[in-house]
Design an enzyme around this catalytic site. Structure first.
Site, PDB file in Angstrom:
ATOM      1  N   GLU A 172     -11.954  52.116  32.432  1.00 43.06           N
ATOM      2  CA  GLU A 172     -10.700  52.452  33.121  1.00 43.06           C
ATOM      3  C   GLU A 172     -10.779  53.854  33.725  1.00 43.06           C
ATOM      4  O   GLU A 172      -9.995  54.743  33.384  1.00 43.06           O
ATOM      5  CB  GLU A 172      -9.530  52.289  32.162  1.00 43.06           C
ATOM      6  CG  GLU A 172      -9.376  50.836  31.723  1.00 43.06           C
ATOM      7  CD  GLU A 172      -8.167  50.579  30.853  1.00 43.06           C
ATOM      8  OE1 GLU A 172      -7.292  51.450  30.770  1.00 43.06           O
ATOM      9  OE2 GLU A 172      -8.101  49.498  30.250  1.00 43.06           O
ATOM     10  N   GLU A 413      -1.654  42.125  21.258  1.00 47.71           N
ATOM     11  CA  GLU A 413      -2.268  43.458  21.246  1.00 47.71           C
ATOM     12  C   GLU A 413      -2.880  43.637  19.856  1.00 47.71           C
ATOM     13  O   GLU A 413      -2.179  43.510  18.846  1.00 47.71           O
ATOM     14  CB  GLU A 413      -1.224  44.535  21.527  1.00 47.71           C
ATOM     15  CG  GLU A 413      -1.729  45.958  21.373  1.00 47.71           C
ATOM     16  CD  GLU A 413      -2.925  46.273  22.262  1.00 47.71           C
ATOM     17  OE1 GLU A 413      -2.795  46.232  23.488  1.00 47.71           O
ATOM     18  OE2 GLU A 413      -4.023  46.555  21.710  1.00 47.71           O
ATOM     19  N   GLU A 482      -8.896  45.520  28.000  1.00 42.55           N
ATOM     20  CA  GLU A 482      -9.781  46.449  27.254  1.00 42.55           C
ATOM     21  C   GLU A 482     -11.014  45.762  26.679  1.00 42.55           C
ATOM     22  O   GLU A 482     -11.657  46.284  25.767  1.00 42.55           O
ATOM     23  CB  GLU A 482      -9.022  47.178  26.120  1.00 42.55           C
ATOM     24  CG  GLU A 482      -7.983  48.154  26.591  1.00 42.55           C
ATOM     25  CD  GLU A 482      -6.646  47.479  26.879  1.00 42.55           C
ATOM     26  OE1 GLU A 482      -6.038  47.822  27.916  1.00 42.55           O
ATOM     27  OE2 GLU A 482      -6.211  46.619  26.103  1.00 42.55           O
ATOM     28  N   GLU A 500      -9.140  42.481  32.205  1.00 44.75           N
ATOM     29  CA  GLU A 500      -8.763  43.714  32.907  1.00 44.75           C
ATOM     30  C   GLU A 500     -10.066  44.502  33.116  1.00 44.75           C
ATOM     31  O   GLU A 500     -10.637  44.462  34.183  1.00 44.75           O
ATOM     32  CB  GLU A 500      -7.752  44.495  32.080  1.00 44.75           C
ATOM     33  CG  GLU A 500      -7.313  45.785  32.721  1.00 44.75           C
ATOM     34  CD  GLU A 500      -6.662  46.699  31.697  1.00 44.75           C
ATOM     35  OE1 GLU A 500      -7.159  46.816  30.561  1.00 44.75           O
ATOM     36  OE2 GLU A 500      -5.639  47.317  32.034  1.00 44.75           O
ATOM     37  N   GLU A 506      -1.600  49.258  36.770  1.00 45.88           N
ATOM     38  CA  GLU A 506      -0.711  49.929  35.818  1.00 45.88           C
ATOM     39  C   GLU A 506      -0.933  51.440  35.782  1.00 45.88           C
ATOM     40  O   GLU A 506      -0.044  52.178  35.366  1.00 45.88           O
ATOM     41  CB  GLU A 506      -0.875  49.316  34.418  1.00 45.88           C
ATOM     42  CG  GLU A 506      -2.241  49.478  33.805  1.00 45.88           C
ATOM     43  CD  GLU A 506      -2.407  48.643  32.522  1.00 45.88           C
ATOM     44  OE1 GLU A 506      -2.058  47.458  32.554  1.00 45.88           O
ATOM     45  OE2 GLU A 506      -2.896  49.184  31.524  1.00 45.88           O
TER      46      GLU A 506
HETATM   47  C1  NOJ Z   1      -2.952  48.182  27.814  1.00 48.54           C
HETATM   48  C2  NOJ Z   1      -2.912  47.001  28.742  1.00 48.54           C
HETATM   49  O1  NOJ Z   1      -3.793  47.184  29.810  1.00 48.54           O
HETATM   50  C3  NOJ Z   1      -1.482  46.840  29.209  1.00 48.54           C
HETATM   51  O2  NOJ Z   1      -1.405  45.840  30.202  1.00 48.54           O
HETATM   52  C4  NOJ Z   1      -0.611  46.550  28.019  1.00 48.54           C
HETATM   53  O3  NOJ Z   1       0.717  46.462  28.449  1.00 48.54           O
HETATM   54  C5  NOJ Z   1      -0.733  47.646  26.973  1.00 48.54           C
HETATM   55  N1  NOJ Z   1      -2.103  47.914  26.677  1.00 48.54           N
HETATM   56  C6  NOJ Z   1      -0.025  47.283  25.681  1.00 48.54           C
HETATM   57  O4  NOJ Z   1      -0.709  46.234  25.063  1.00 48.54           O
HETATM   58 CA    CA Z   2      -5.866  48.695  29.893  1.00 50.94          CA
END
Ligand code: NOJ
Ligand code: CA
Length: 704
Positions: A172, A413, A482, A500, A506
């Protein structure tokens, strides 16, 4: 003196007699040469026509027991075969993919005891080369620990490179464009805003996919395919010689891979062309992956979705329910902050919006217990993935979504605790099945558990595959955040819709953002390995952040539309808030119309860092969708419509930047025009600074 000369000549003659003649394989302009060096070490080189792509470069693997393949080897045999076949991806950019290559396999053996054997398999395509090391089953080699890989890519000149720092845990970052001789990532790593950065990498280390442009007009892309049971490959850049050397992401004890023969490395890939558009059209990486392991794929569906998500990213609501684990009411229950986004009423609002506009899914983040403690404490047992917060009525919402023909998308998550996730996988996916969730977004923010492992090491690479397999068992599609950057595994696990693994939209929400060039580089780098969940479609481009009024997205609105075509993914988010779409329903029509699965794709114009124009044909329909984007420079992009079916008339709806549009000063200025076109027509798209254009082409109904 004469005697010495004679001895020298004799010695030279003997060495020459022992060194076998180089072996070659080729297809069209691409030629691969394998040779043993004078001291018996394996090497390879690649040319494109008369131009060198990779000069003579070393091959080899180092083992912990010091009996790997880093010393002299004997060539014991070789085979060449030609393959020309086609296959159909479950979801993809094109309907049919041609897999055409010449394969050269070289069999090598250690000349002395233990006499271990290794094969190097090269596949030469019209647009590049893939090769990998294969350890056959053999008595002399069972368990082994790989401690290093000696693969080199000796580049013939100081190319321009589009590179990211080689971090063990994240991609990232922003791309840097520089000569190879100027690669130095230290400042970037030091200033990184990315929360997952753990390891100060080699200052001359770069991630793959690495995109290169030579002064002689060649475009070269270096990456890998089918990264399974092995860590990600990164590259160390020798700034003086332009030689790149493989560096593998280490595990918790500093090793690279624990193996038992038979075993093989991922394919190392070199894609080459004199046209930038060919790099983007290449299917070499997918071709080097195994066919689908999932036999019945009828349940795997592409999807557009909205989500209770951007509102958290911009600070208007929160994932967590209470301020902290210690903010409790008199009865010892978590005390709500009143800012919890994933509450039943709010989720219903998104379901209604998705249903009204025909979008298939609603992602809900922050629905489950654990977010008061989710990040930074490097703990297991934070999430169990099955316990909703008190204000999230999972049964009621599932029934409500179903009644509206909308799918809820699950969010897992893990906060990096992969061990914890693996313990809950089966129950978590059974919970999804019970409540009718057909898709999950996973995430690995923070440091990994098992402690000491990295996001891109062997252990985690195997974890991601285990997750894809478990999801398939439950007929669930997956989007991983991630995770390690993709290497074409969506062919083998077509339910692994997207990842991603890069710097998504974001970052415009919670950081200073990414420059307008970013989206013109991503297809040449991050997306070479597979689809990205970039989350396009932000319409409110300024004034959205609760914490920083100056924050803005670094594109125009029309460019946000174009990204649905230029960034391929079978899973595309309409990332903005419902009210921001309701303010621009005319432009939102493009997001409603644009498909996520395609029969055909043409890359019409491309230059990494500058511009990209792509057109795609909808799956099973004679409808075409075009996206055109630019970096910070305004451009006129001519487009010939010769991809349309001859003799047919189409209505083109052109979503363009307004005459006064500019990503910085006036990003929301757009205009929508319609015209009837045929395959003889031409358009000129005017792209504003940081701008873009999106066009839909639908056949005009024939007059009765
Ligand atoms: C990082 C992710 O890229 C994002 O999309 C997500 O909202 C947050 N982590 C929380 O899980
Ligand atoms: Ca991320």
């Amino acid at each position: 003196m004469k005697k010495y000369l004679l001895l020298l000549l004799l010695a030279g003659h003997q060495a020459a007699a022992q060194t076998p003649a180089p072996l070659t394989a080729h297809l069209d302009k691409v030629k691969l040469t394998f040779a043993l060096s004078a001291d018996g070490r394996p090497t390879y080189a690649v040319t494109y026509g008369t131009k060198p792509v990779v000069n003579t470069s070393r091959l080899g693997l180092v083992f912990q027991d010091k009996q790997g393949f880093d010393g002299p080897l004997t060539l014991t045999g070789s085979e060449v075969k030609d393959v020309d076949e086609t296959w159909q991806p479950v979801l993809g950019e094109v309907k049919t993919i041609r897999n055409h290559y010449q394969q050269l396999t070289v069999h090598l053996r250690q000349p002395a005891a233990p006499g271990r054997r290794v094969d190097v398999v090269f596949r030469v395509f019209a647009d590049g080369v893939g090769f990998r090391y294969e350890l056959p089953r053999q008595l002399a080699l069972g368990n082994c620990v790989v401690t290093d890989e000696l693969t080199e890519f000796a580049l013939p000149a100081d190319h321009q490179a589009f590179w990211l720092p080689a971090d063990y845990d994240t991609n990232e970052y922003l791309y840097t464009k520089s000569r190879l001789s100027a690669v130095d990532n230290s400042a970037q790593v030091k200033n990184s805003t990315e929360i997952a950065v753990r390891v100060a990498p080699d200052a001359q280390g770069v991630a793959t996919p690495l995109m290169l442009k030579a002064d002689n007009g060649l475009y070269v892309n270096i990456h890998e395919a089918a990264q399974v049971d092995y860590p990600a490959m990164q590259l160390h850049v020798d700034r003086a010689s332009h030689r790149l050397t493989a560096r593998l992401v280490p595990d918790a004890v500093g090793s690279k891979a624990f193996w038992h023969a038979p075993a093989s490395t991922p394919w190392r890939t070199i894609i080459v062309s004199d046209k930038a558009t060919d790099i983007l059209a290449s299917k070499l990486i997918l071709n080097l992956n195994e066919p689908s392991k999932i036999v019945d794929t009828g349940w795997i569906k592409p999807m557009k979705f909205v989500g209770v998500w951007w509102e958290m990213q911009v600070g208007r609501s929160d994932w967590k329910y209470a301020e902290s684990l210690d903010t409790l009411d008199a009865r010892g229950r978590l005390l709500p902050t009143g800012r919890h986004g994933a509450n039943t009423q709010n989720v219903k609002r998104y379901i209604d919006f998705a249903a009204q506009h025909g979008l298939g899914g609603v992602l809900v983040e922050g629905w489950n217990v654990g977010w008061e403690d989710w990040f930074g404490n490097w703990k297991e047992r934070v999430f169990d993935f099955v316990t909703p917060y008190p204000d999230f009525d999972v049964a009621g919402l599932s029934a409500y979504a179903k009644s509206k023909n909308v799918s809820l998308i699950m969010h897992h998550e893990t906060s990096g605790a992969a061990t914890n996730y693996e313990q809950h996988l089966d129950t978590a996916y059974a919970f999804m099945n019970h409540y009718g969730y057909s898709s999950v977004k996973t995430g690995y923010v923070g440091r990994i558990i098992p402690r000491g492992e990295h996001h891109d090491g062997q252990w985690m690479s195997n974890h991601y595959v285990r997750v894809a397999e478990m999801a398939a068992k439950h007929h669930v599609t997956v989007d991983m955040h991630e995770a390690v950057r993709p290497t074409g595994l969506s062919r083998t696990y077509p339910n692994w819709l997207a990842s991603e693994a890069g710097r998504g939209n974001e970052y415009n929400a919670f950081s200073t953002g990414s420059p307008p060039a970013h989206e013109t580089i991503l297809p040449f780098t991050r997306l070479m390995g597979g689809p990205m969940d970039y989350t396009p479609g932000i319409f409110r481009l300024q004034g959205y952040s609760a914490s920083d009024p100056k924050r803005q997205v670094h594109t125009t609105l029309a460019k946000q539309l174009a990204l649905y075509v230029t960034l391929y993914s079978p899973l595309q988010m309409a990332a903005d808030l419902p009210e921001n779409y309701e303010a621009h329903l005319d432009a939102f029509q493009f997001i409603k119309d644009v498909p996520t699965d395609w029969d055909d794709t043409h890359i019409l114009a491309a230059e990494p860092g500058d511009y990209l124009t792509t057109v795609r044909q909808a799956k099973g329909r004679d409808e075409w969708y075009l996206g055109s984007i630019t970096n910070e420079s305004a451009r006129q992009q001519p487009v010939k419509l010769d991809f349309l079916t001859p003799g047919r008339r189409y209505e083109a709806i052109i979503y363009a930047d307004g005459p006064d549009a500019d990503w910085q000063r006036n990003p929301a200025s757009y205009q929508i025009t319609r015209q009837v076109v045929t395959n003889k027509s031409k358009l000129t798209l005017r792209l504003a600074p940081g701008g873009g254009a999106a066009v839909s082409f639908k056949p005009v109904a024939a007059k009765q």
